[in-house]
Enzyme design. Sequence first.
Site, short mmCIF file in Angstrom:
data_model
loop_
_atom_site.label_atom_id
_atom_site.label_comp_id
_atom_site.label_asym_id
_atom_site.label_seq_id
_atom_site.Cartn_x
_atom_site.Cartn_y
_atom_site.Cartn_z
CE LYS A 41 -0.43 0.17 5.05
NZ LYS A 41 -1.35 0.31 6.19
NE ARG A 137 -6.90 0.73 11.20
CZ ARG A 137 -5.62 0.48 10.90
NH1 ARG A 137 -4.76 1.49 10.85
NH2 ARG A 137 -5.21 -0.75 10.69
CG HIS A 167 -3.76 -4.17 12.34
ND1 HIS A 167 -2.77 -4.66 11.53
CD2 HIS A 167 -3.30 -2.99 12.83
CE1 HIS A 167 -1.75 -3.80 11.52
NE2 HIS A 167 -2.05 -2.79 12.31
NE ARG A 223 -2.69 -7.58 8.10
CZ ARG A 223 -3.26 -8.13 9.17
NH1 ARG A 223 -3.87 -9.31 9.07
NH2 ARG A 223 -3.21 -7.54 10.34
CE1 TYR A 269 11.34 32.67 0.02
CE2 TYR A 269 11.76 30.31 0.13
CZ TYR A 269 11.39 31.44 -0.59
OH TYR A 269 11.05 31.33 -1.92
CB CYS A 315 13.37 26.54 -0.63
SG CYS A 315 14.55 27.71 0.07
CG MET A 316 8.02 23.89 -3.44
SD MET A 316 6.79 24.72 -4.47
CE MET A 316 5.72 25.40 -3.20
CG ASP A 317 11.06 23.80 -6.03
OD1 ASP A 317 10.24 22.88 -6.11
OD2 ASP A 317 10.75 25.00 -6.17
#
Length: 385
Positions: A41, A137, A167, A223, A269, A315-317
Amino acid sequence: MSIETFYRDSWAEVDLSKIDYNIRQLQGRLSAGTEIYAVVKANAYGHGDIQVAHQALKSGAKALAVSLLDEAIRLREAGIEAPILVMGWTRPEDAVTASEYRVSVTVFQKEWMEKVQHFHFEKPLKLHMKWDTGMGRIGVRTTKEMDDILDHFRNNPTFELEAVFTHFATADEEETGYFEEQERRFKHLFSHFERVWQENVEIHTGNSAASMRFPDRMKNFVRFGISMYGLYPSDVVKEERPIALEPAFSLQSRLIHVKKLDAGEAVSYGATYHTRKEEWIGTIPLGYADGWIRKLQGMEVLVDGKRHPIVGRICMDQFMIRLDQEYPLGTKVTLIGKQGAHEITTDEVADYLETINYEIPCMISYRVPRMFFENGHMVEVDNPL
């Protein structure tokens, strides 16, 4: 293939040989006759769902488990024929699609069965009944709820009850009292189930922690999730080390800019970091849009086999690091993994963020290409962009 099959200097490496190793380690721990669901998953916990699924099945896993029907269909459309279980909620109106793709889905509500019985199925709908023994859950909690669901199986031959499962919430903790309480609740439900249901079903209760720590208590399947990727589910299990594991994931980049700044100069920043003296500052083309989030400011990375701190806000990138000297452009930077005698582990990053190791590879976004290795050779590059 080479690194030039994508157009940036940041990438993740996934060693499929480590996936194979970890599965074989668990197989050696389990009792004879207990098989493995490979849990893939969330894009195989950020490692690459299709590639890991193929490797897991090649290594001996008998089936796959995902959380969403979308994830299961993606695997089917990639040509995977092995049994697939959707462990989470599937909308009743999507049950027909699940049957068409030969995907097993989870049931735990009579209302769900009441809605599904009105649809027309060309193929059997395979179902696993989830029992909530203490996770809180999803799942059946009482024998009355169980009976209400089983009535629908008796009245509709289209429905096939393939398995029952639960689980464990605390299988990775030192104190085993609650784990044992969940086992008692499961046995209570199962004793009733055996009285009212005569057909054979599979049973799977064990997650990674339970599978490794209590192999003799496992049933038909376990699992195998986080530990298939070489990560222990808790510090307790890591200390006990019931089996040896090898991490399959690393995160790499390169220096794209190196400059010397005078004392008192600000970086990034908000000017949250100022140089204390003349400092070499390196820029790395990875940021929070890639999953290397702002809270990792101050974390260290490896350059030339040595640790160097992240300075200034991420930063973002891009983000910046303080170097101990000038390095050539293109010098490799390891964010997770080994360089020389040093290693930055997923656990270390998780500790820095005050979270669990599960979250770290899952955070690394689709923008980061995955390079897959087997026996030391690159076999595939997956770049969604």
